[in-house]
Design an enzyme around this catalytic site. Structure first.
Site, PDB file in Angstrom:
ATOM      1  N   ARG A 264       1.080  16.289  -1.498  1.00  0.00           N
ATOM      2  CA  ARG A 264       2.437  15.969  -1.035  1.00  0.00           C
ATOM      3  C   ARG A 264       3.259  17.252  -1.104  1.00  0.00           C
ATOM      4  NH1 ARG A 264       2.650  10.540  -0.407  1.00  0.00           N
ATOM      5  NH2 ARG A 264       1.340   9.270  -1.768  1.00  0.00           N
TER       6      ARG A 264
ATOM      7  N   ASP B 125      -0.449   1.457   3.256  1.00  0.00           N
ATOM      8  CA  ASP B 125       0.620   0.446   3.200  1.00  0.00           C
ATOM      9  C   ASP B 125       0.839  -0.272   4.535  1.00  0.00           C
ATOM     10  OD1 ASP B 125       0.977   1.419   0.674  1.00  0.00           O
ATOM     11  OD2 ASP B 125       2.932   2.322   1.028  1.00  0.00           O
TER      12      ASP B 125
ATOM     13  N   MET C  17      -0.355  -2.032  -3.598  1.00  0.00           N
ATOM     14  CA  MET C  17       0.443  -0.963  -3.002  1.00  0.00           C
ATOM     15  C   MET C  17       1.360  -1.514  -1.925  1.00  0.00           C
ATOM     16  SD  MET C  17      -1.728   2.501  -3.078  1.00  0.00           S
ATOM     17  CE  MET C  17      -1.699   3.409  -4.631  1.00  0.00           C
TER      18      MET C  17
ATOM     19  N   TYR D 113      -4.866   2.201  -7.249  1.00  0.00           N
ATOM     20  CA  TYR D 113      -5.665   3.346  -6.792  1.00  0.00           C
ATOM     21  C   TYR D 113      -7.075   2.914  -6.382  1.00  0.00           C
ATOM     22  CZ  TYR D 113      -1.886   6.386  -8.189  1.00  0.00           C
ATOM     23  OH  TYR D 113      -0.661   6.992  -8.263  1.00  0.00           O
TER      24      TYR D 113
HETATM   25  N1  LIG Z   1      11.050  14.624   6.869  1.00  0.00           N
HETATM   26  C1  LIG Z   1      10.010  15.447   6.720  1.00  0.00           C
HETATM   27  N2  LIG Z   1       9.966  16.624   7.376  1.00  0.00           N
HETATM   28  C2  LIG Z   1       8.914  17.467   7.241  1.00  0.00           C
HETATM   29  N3  LIG Z   1       7.865  17.210   6.447  1.00  0.00           N
HETATM   30  C3  LIG Z   1       7.848  16.067   5.755  1.00  0.00           C
HETATM   31  C4  LIG Z   1       8.906  15.121   5.846  1.00  0.00           C
HETATM   32  N4  LIG Z   1       8.606  14.069   5.028  1.00  0.00           N
HETATM   33  C5  LIG Z   1       7.427  14.370   4.454  1.00  0.00           C
HETATM   34  N5  LIG Z   1       6.952  15.563   4.887  1.00  0.00           N
HETATM   35  C6  LIG Z   1       5.709  16.224   4.493  1.00  0.00           C
HETATM   36  O1  LIG Z   1       4.604  15.435   4.912  1.00  0.00           O
HETATM   37  C7  LIG Z   1       3.569  15.458   3.942  1.00  0.00           C
HETATM   38  C8  LIG Z   1       3.174  14.059   3.530  1.00  0.00           C
HETATM   39  O2  LIG Z   1       4.319  13.277   3.226  1.00  0.00           O
HETATM   40  P1  LIG Z   1       4.267  12.058   2.207  1.00  0.00           P
HETATM   41  O3  LIG Z   1       5.555  11.329   2.309  1.00  0.00           O
HETATM   42  O4  LIG Z   1       3.874  12.564   0.875  1.00  0.00           O
HETATM   43  O5  LIG Z   1       3.034  11.184   2.700  1.00  0.00           O
HETATM   44  P2  LIG Z   1       2.782  10.312   3.976  1.00  0.00           P
HETATM   45  O6  LIG Z   1       2.666  11.214   5.138  1.00  0.00           O
HETATM   46  O7  LIG Z   1       1.509   9.645   3.650  1.00  0.00           O
HETATM   47  O8  LIG Z   1       3.952   9.385   4.094  1.00  0.00           O
HETATM   48  C9  LIG Z   1       4.089  16.297   2.785  1.00  0.00           C
HETATM   49  O9  LIG Z   1       3.527  17.576   2.888  1.00  0.00           O
HETATM   50  C10 LIG Z   1       5.585  16.305   2.993  1.00  0.00           C
HETATM   51  O10 LIG Z   1       6.188  17.503   2.508  1.00  0.00           O
HETATM   52  O1  LIG Z   2       0.526   8.443  -6.668  1.00  0.00           O
HETATM   53  P1  LIG Z   2       0.530   9.018  -5.311  1.00  0.00           P
HETATM   54  O2  LIG Z   2      -0.784   9.534  -4.877  1.00  0.00           O
HETATM   55  O3  LIG Z   2       1.597  10.018  -5.065  1.00  0.00           O
HETATM   56  O4  LIG Z   2       0.769   7.864  -4.287  1.00  0.00           O
HETATM   57  C1  LIG Z   2       1.307   6.628  -4.521  1.00  0.00           C
HETATM   58  C2  LIG Z   2       1.791   6.096  -3.200  1.00  0.00           C
HETATM   59  O5  LIG Z   2       0.882   6.338  -2.164  1.00  0.00           O
HETATM   60  C3  LIG Z   2       0.690   5.189  -1.378  1.00  0.00           C
HETATM   61  O6  LIG Z   2      -0.543   4.623  -1.681  1.00  0.00           O
HETATM   62  C4  LIG Z   2       0.639   5.538   0.073  1.00  0.00           C
HETATM   63  O7  LIG Z   2       1.773   6.209   0.447  1.00  0.00           O
HETATM   64  P2  LIG Z   2       1.751   7.170   1.707  1.00  0.00           P
HETATM   65  O8  LIG Z   2       0.954   6.464   2.785  1.00  0.00           O
HETATM   66  O9  LIG Z   2       3.183   7.342   2.074  1.00  0.00           O
HETATM   67  O10 LIG Z   2       1.085   8.432   1.320  1.00  0.00           O
HETATM   68  C5  LIG Z   2       1.839   4.270  -1.778  1.00  0.00           C
HETATM   69  O11 LIG Z   2       1.499   2.921  -1.638  1.00  0.00           O
HETATM   70  C6  LIG Z   2       2.048   4.658  -3.199  1.00  0.00           C
HETATM   71  O12 LIG Z   2       3.369   4.430  -3.622  1.00  0.00           O
END
Ligand SMILES: Nc1ncnc2c1ncn2[C@@H]1O[C@H](COP(=O)(O)OP(=O)(O)O)[C@@H](O)[C@H]1O
Ligand SMILES: O=P(O)(O)OC[C@H]1O[C@](O)(COP(=O)(O)O)[C@@H](O)[C@@H]1O
Ligand SMILES: [Mg+2]
Length: 477
Positions: free
Chosen positions: A185, A241, A284, A398
């Site tokens: 992340r 999710d 989740m 997890y």
């Molecule tokens: N608004 C945004 N603009 C640019 N990058 C973003 C934004 N939100 C999240 N990211 C980047 O996207 C990646 C994954 O985001 P995250 O929220 O952790 O997981 P997911 O894509 O599964 O929702 C991370 O590297 C994060 O910094």
């Molecule tokens: O502990 P971690 O790996 O940061 O992720 C926990 C989160 O990741 C998820 O499994 C999936 O979230 P994203 O799809 O946004 O990555 C959520 O349900 C949960 O809150």
């Protein structure tokens, strides 16, 4: 009675005409359909930089493309397929997306392709299948040999050396959970990422991730376009999710539901075998309760399903405790499924906890299951002194996302990966492949990044949950 649907002939709309998108044709009844325009490299690169060439599938020894094999720009998928034939059409009912699939002409010289694959965000069953199938598809279908895995999410574009992927390397990856490329992340630094893409000479970028990743990918596409680069970027939607909108469901979701059911089954066995047993399972679902809802529907053992889209409260008439008390009296046990994002606004927390975020900026949640377990025991001891209770709390969160994809999800991952490749080869960029009403389409990335798939508690599916659980609405009286 046989009713024939006639679409209104007014409201002709094609968002923006382009040689790569369909033109409404005279006499066709889809003239009232609005086709979402897909971004294409040809939107900002001169035609001389973008010569088209026949699809190499034409010469592939295993393919014998027949009439109808190639998808043309006028093939579309309708967003909505449920209509009210009384004539009450709404604007959105005729929205269409370009159909996914191989094109007769492509815009890349496949000998010159350098493809990058990256996985970002949380894990999800099927990630390794998508990676494998991107490699297999690029290699076998299009003859690409320069395929790289970017390590550990967005930061990998600028902080580590990519790993070259071969057919041999990815063999068997579809049977493994997690992501062989690693994920993370945070670390989204737009300029460093696009510089990294340019420096390494990538001209196709496959970004696998959830809602946050898609928002980042939109910015990458914009920056690539601003720099007028001949680089196609696609987002492959990943989220256990199932919170990504427009597409039917995300890959890995069905596998997660299957795993969740096993946890519910265990909770049920524990609850049934105890005096006043309550089986409590946390699943989740940050802001959407799809896993909880689907696991509840498919298990048929759940007494109460708590999701983020629905408020609930504990004490007093109409509250969770009164409901569970009734169930314990009637059945001797109860099973509660709670999505991780449910009840977050009623769990007491400190100011610091309120502000806490993960590296991507997502709010971190308190453990609703652990909190419920403590509160349930406290309530029972107070209101039913001397009476036994057993709260068995299972947190498989997890476990449900770290497993390999099941057969249905694996198949889905393959179709997604191959659809992504066909779209990229056709010069589309800033798009997401995904199933809409069972057929694969290309959806503008920007639209997917904005869309959210929440549980609609007013529709038939939620009514179905209530018919299975007979749970109340938890309305304060
Ligand atoms: N608004 C945004 N603009 C640019 N990058 C973003 C934004 N939100 C999240 N990211 C980047 O996207 C990646 C994954 O985001 P995250 O929220 O952790 O997981 P997911 O894509 O599964 O929702 C991370 O590297 C994060 O910094
Ligand atoms: O502990 P971690 O790996 O940061 O992720 C926990 C989160 O990741 C998820 O499994 C999936 O979230 P994203 O799809 O946004 O990555 C959520 O349900 C949960 O809150
Ligand atoms: Mg997310």
């Amino acid at each position: 009675m046989d009713a024939t649907m006639s679409l209104p002939k007014t409201d002709i709309s094609n968002e923006k005409s382009s040689p790569f998108n369909a033109e409404p044709e005279e006499g066709l009844s889809f003239s009232s359909v609005t086709l979402r325009k897909l971004p294409h490299l040809g939107d900002y690169l001169p035609a001389s930089d973008l010569p088209s060439r026949p699809n190499p599938l034409e010469r592939n020894q295993y393919f014998h493309p027949t009439e109808g094999f190639y998808v043309s720009p006028s093939d579309v998928i309708l967003r909505q397929i449920v209509y009210d034939l009384s004539g009450k059409f709404s604007d959105t009912s005729h929205l269409a997306y370009t159909r996914a699939g191989p094109r007769r002409q492509i815009f890349f010289d496949t000998a010159m392709v350098r493809a990058a694959i990256v996985t970002c965000g949380g894990l999800c069953p099927g990630l390794n299948t998508v990676i494998r199938e991107l490699v297999v598809g690029l290699w076998e279908l299009y003859g690409v040999r320069e395929i790289y895995g970017v390590i550990a999410g967005y930061r990998g574009f600028y902080s580590s050396e990519p790993v070259q992927l071969t057919l041999k390397m990815v063999d068997g990856w579809h049977k493994r959970g997690g992501t062989a490329l690693e994920t993370s992340r945070g670390g989204f630094d737009l300029h460093k990422i696009v510089d990294g893409i340019q420096q390494r000479g990538f001209n196709q970028v496959y970004i696998i991730g959830g809602d946050g990743t898609m928002r980042g990918a939109v910015k990458i596409v914009e920056e690539v376009r601003r720099r007028k680069l001949n680089i196609s970027v696609t987002g492959i939607p990943k989220t256990v999710d199932n919170d990504v909108g427009i597409i039917d469901r995300s890959f890995g979701f069905q596998t997660a539901v299957e795993m969740a059911q096993q946890a519910i089954n265990a909770a049920h066995v524990e609850a049934e075998s105890a005096v006043n047993g309550i089986g409590l399972v946390k699943l989740m679902g940050r802001s959407t309760g799809h896993i909880a809802l689907h696991a509840t529907l498919s298990s048929c053992d759940v007494d109460c399903c708590l999701i983020p889209e629905n408020d609930f409260f504990l004490e007093g008439p109409g509250g969770l405790f009164k409901f569970l008390e009734r169930r314990l009296r009637e059945n001797g046990h109860a099973v509660v499924v709670v999505a991780e994002g449910a009840g977050q606004d009623i769990i007491p927390r400190t100011e610091a906890q309120r502000e806490d975020r993960d590296e991507s900026g997502n709010p971190t949640f308190l453990d609703v299951g652990g909190w419920l377990k403590v509160e349930l025991k406290r309530w029972w001891a107070r209101d039913h002194p001397g009476e036994l209770i057993a709260v068995k709390y299972i947190d498989p969160t997890y476990m449900i996302r770290a497993v390999p994809a099941n057969a249905t999800d694996n198949l889905y991952c393959t179709l997604l990966a191959h659809s992504a490749i066909h779209g990229v080869m056709a010069g589309y960029t800033g798009f997401v492949p995904g199933p809409i009403n069972g057929s694969y389409a290309y959806i503008p990335l920007e639209e997917v990044a904005r869309a959210r798939n929440e549980v609609n508690t007013r529709n038939h599916k939620w009514a179905w949950v209530r018919s299975v659980t007979n749970q109340p609405d938890f309305v304060q009286t």
